[in-house]
Design a protein around this motif. Sequence first.
Motif, PDB file in Angstrom:
ATOM      1  N   ASP A 334       0.849  -1.196   0.000  1.00 47.68           N
ATOM      2  CA  ASP A 334       0.000   0.000   0.000  1.00 47.68           C
ATOM      3  C   ASP A 334       0.883   1.244   0.000  1.00 47.68           C
ATOM      4  O   ASP A 334       1.507   1.582   1.003  1.00 47.68           O
ATOM      5  CB  ASP A 334      -0.904  -0.059   1.248  1.00 47.68           C
ATOM      6  CG  ASP A 334      -1.507   1.285   1.597  1.00 47.68           C
ATOM      7  OD1 ASP A 334      -1.581   2.166   0.714  1.00 47.68           O
ATOM      8  OD2 ASP A 334      -1.898   1.450   2.772  1.00 47.68           O
ATOM      9  N   ARG A 335       0.934   1.937  -1.138  1.00 46.41           N
ATOM     10  CA  ARG A 335       1.837   3.086  -1.237  1.00 46.41           C
ATOM     11  C   ARG A 335       1.179   4.374  -0.731  1.00 46.41           C
ATOM     12  O   ARG A 335       1.787   5.437  -0.760  1.00 46.41           O
ATOM     13  CB  ARG A 335       2.280   3.288  -2.701  1.00 46.41           C
ATOM     14  CG  ARG A 335       3.008   2.106  -3.329  1.00 46.41           C
ATOM     15  CD  ARG A 335       4.483   2.028  -3.004  1.00 46.41           C
ATOM     16  NE  ARG A 335       5.253   3.220  -3.291  1.00 46.41           N
ATOM     17  CZ  ARG A 335       6.342   3.266  -4.047  1.00 46.41           C
ATOM     18  NH1 ARG A 335       6.776   2.162  -4.641  1.00 46.41           N
ATOM     19  NH2 ARG A 335       7.007   4.379  -4.205  1.00 46.41           N
ATOM     20  N   THR A 336      -0.064   4.298  -0.279  1.00 46.44           N
ATOM     21  CA  THR A 336      -0.727   5.551   0.122  1.00 46.44           C
ATOM     22  C   THR A 336      -0.515   5.859   1.602  1.00 46.44           C
ATOM     23  O   THR A 336      -0.634   7.003   2.016  1.00 46.44           O
ATOM     24  CB  THR A 336      -2.250   5.480  -0.125  1.00 46.44           C
ATOM     25  OG1 THR A 336      -2.805   4.447   0.701  1.00 46.44           O
ATOM     26  CG2 THR A 336      -2.556   5.211  -1.578  1.00 46.44           C
ATOM     27  N   THR A 337      -0.242   4.837   2.406  1.00 45.80           N
ATOM     28  CA  THR A 337      -0.087   5.085   3.838  1.00 45.80           C
ATOM     29  C   THR A 337       1.355   5.485   4.114  1.00 45.80           C
ATOM     30  O   THR A 337       2.278   4.796   3.719  1.00 45.80           O
ATOM     31  CB  THR A 337      -0.431   3.814   4.639  1.00 45.80           C
ATOM     32  OG1 THR A 337      -1.727   3.391   4.244  1.00 45.80           O
ATOM     33  CG2 THR A 337      -0.416   4.082   6.127  1.00 45.80           C
ATOM     34  N   ASP A 338       1.529   6.619   4.775  1.00 46.07           N
ATOM     35  CA  ASP A 338       2.875   7.132   5.053  1.00 46.07           C
ATOM     36  C   ASP A 338       3.011   7.341   6.555  1.00 46.07           C
ATOM     37  O   ASP A 338       2.383   8.218   7.131  1.00 46.07           O
ATOM     38  CB  ASP A 338       3.069   8.447   4.298  1.00 46.07           C
ATOM     39  CG  ASP A 338       4.427   9.085   4.582  1.00 46.07           C
ATOM     40  OD1 ASP A 338       5.278   8.431   5.226  1.00 46.07           O
ATOM     41  OD2 ASP A 338       4.622  10.238   4.146  1.00 46.07           O
ATOM     42  N   ARG A 339       3.860   6.524   7.170  1.00 44.45           N
ATOM     43  CA  ARG A 339       4.030   6.611   8.620  1.00 44.45           C
ATOM     44  C   ARG A 339       4.415   8.020   9.061  1.00 44.45           C
ATOM     45  O   ARG A 339       4.019   8.475  10.136  1.00 44.45           O
ATOM     46  CB  ARG A 339       5.092   5.595   9.064  1.00 44.45           C
ATOM     47  CG  ARG A 339       5.471   5.716  10.511  1.00 44.45           C
ATOM     48  CD  ARG A 339       6.277   4.520  10.958  1.00 44.45           C
ATOM     49  NE  ARG A 339       6.955   4.797  12.218  1.00 44.45           N
ATOM     50  CZ  ARG A 339       7.749   3.939  12.840  1.00 44.45           C
ATOM     51  NH1 ARG A 339       7.965   2.744  12.310  1.00 44.45           N
ATOM     52  NH2 ARG A 339       8.328   4.257  13.976  1.00 44.45           N
TER      53      ARG A 339
END
Length: 693
Positions: A334-339
């Motif tokens: 999932d490339r949309t979630t950015d910690r």
Amino acid sequence: SRRLALRSPDDEAGVPVGSSSRDRQLEGPIATEHTDRSSSRRTDRAVLATLSAELDRATRAHGGAVVGHDDEPDLLLALDPADPAPAEPAEPAGYRLLRAAGRVTVTADHPTSLLHGWFHVVRLGAVAFDGPDTDEHHAPVSALRMLDHWDNVDVHPVMGQVERGYAGGSIFYDAGHVRADLSRVTTYARLLAAVGIDRVAINNVNVAAREARLLTDDLPEVARIAAALRPYGVRTHLSVSFASPVTLGGLPTSDPLDPAVRTWWRDAADVVWRAVPDFGGFVVKADSEGQPGPFAHGRDHADGANMLAEAVAPHGGLVHWRAFVYNHTQDWRDRTTDRARAAHDHFAPLDGRFAGNVVVQVKHGPVDFQVREPVSPVLAAMPRTRVALELQVTQEYTGQQRHAVYLGPAWSEILRWQPWGDAAGPDDAPDGGAPVTVADLASGRGPGGQGGGIAAVSNVGDDRFWTGHPLAQANLYAFGRLAWDPALDPPAVLDEWIDLTFPGAPAELRAAVHAILDESWHTYELYTAPLGIGFMVRPGHHYGPDVDGYEYTPWGTYHFADRDGIGVDRTRATGTGYTGQYPAPWREVYESLDSCPDELLLFFHHVPYTHVLHSGKTVVQHVYDTHFEGVERVERMVERWEDVAGLVPDDVARRVSDRLTEQRRSAVEWRDQVTTYFWRKSGIPDEQGRTIY
Ligand code: GCW
């Protein structure tokens, strides 16, 4: 051989010292109304007794005598409570140092401030008396200066006794109990008072079942720890589990809006303050990395924090609520979630909803104490909240106290960082006033004026040198000094530490310690993960290189290296949009490849290996060059130490030599893995033809 004296109002009137204006300033109106004066008198008397013992100790060690305050002492420490105490003093209290004709008077209106003044004189040594006449006021920039221990009572099967501890076991606990002998805790409090720290949280923010009970069954033992810290003016805080009403109280829920839950916490707080009248408050890690929190009940962080705030308010207590909240069960696909976005996404919308005795404690970077990260945008996003800066003195990601890494310069950079560039706040033009810094925000001098202070994770354990690596003591020292005065110059702070640690240090020793430590933070950065990308450490224990260690894990710390390039696109234009969490000018500076600083390039952008940095080098050549240079620098550190090792006690010399040997081995390992990784990925050879595997 100087004549020293202590004067307090008790001497004249025989009455106990009253509660201080400083306490009122720290805790605001809530504390003013309710603080139990007898509890603060207890602390005051303990600290005055300490001061008197300190004077005795100093005269025993250095000659001279303790004399009456009317007997023309060379140094007079005078407790002078403001009378009547101002309701809301503008500045946190410090002390006044007056020198006239070689005689020094230190005055403070609170015993702990007077103790800090005493240690200032100790730090100055003879210079305190020899300088020209002066009248100085010294006050900490921030009223709240705290160390957090990630200590467990029991030894945790994976984390050991001290989570991310690199200095042996806990100084507080042994074999599942609070230690019988807490004398080392008092010595620790003395070290802290000497650098101006006056609050300590004594257990891990990951609160396991055993540690949760410190709040209830073990209170008498917590009271013993508090009694060991109190003589040096250090107040005790506890990390608590948000699920305590269920796990300890047997209630069916921990919902913060449930009346029975609120009553449970109020009662729990009452009992704590009865056992420890000068108790400081609770630290909470909620809804983070598996810790319970308000989310399970459909509530938010403000609901959770305010419920605890209400429970501790009658006692003037604080709730330190950590903003380190993110999804640790991500899917790497999932490339949309950015910690990096998480803390701001969770907390910025809650600005204005937190009670006045809640401090939202924010890690300095958006990810996790990496050697290089941008400063967290959360610090500037909550003008109506008391926001604290959280640093990590324990070297989890900076060599774990096996590597000599002096963090003073890193913290100084963070504290001086200007979230609005040259402007003083969100709506100001660049010339509309002095630029606001992170230190200003933490100390209540930024927009909104709501400082929450500075906290850090301690690096101290039961190791004979306190910090594992003897040179890591300099980090503990520097944290205290920079929390007191963020404008101090880190190399000068290091000089203070050298003077106190190696009294009478010859010039070669001083020069060598500087040569080893001054640039050590950059050195570590050179041989580990490049250009702000972070991690690349072995999963779990976080020591040593593993470039892809976290690449396909749920923790959300990825670098996205492929055959063409590397980096995380966090732009608004094509990436996760994280750059938009910053105010101007940074939202633009970081957004653009042209203006993004080299050292953070891969944090913000995904670029080809051939991308040319401002330095003129390609990314891949930069990686090669920095890693070879990093190892060369460590080799010079080893040589410098061997030259001077004979000037320090044998056991210190040996310990430092052993650690430097390991640092060299580890730096070589980092160099070889990182350079080889990038050579294999990119197929681009090193311009200098050095050995890559
Ligand atoms: O840096 C990470 C550590 C965890 C720690 C967590 C936190 C106490 O790896 O060990 O847990 O941060 O700050 O809560």
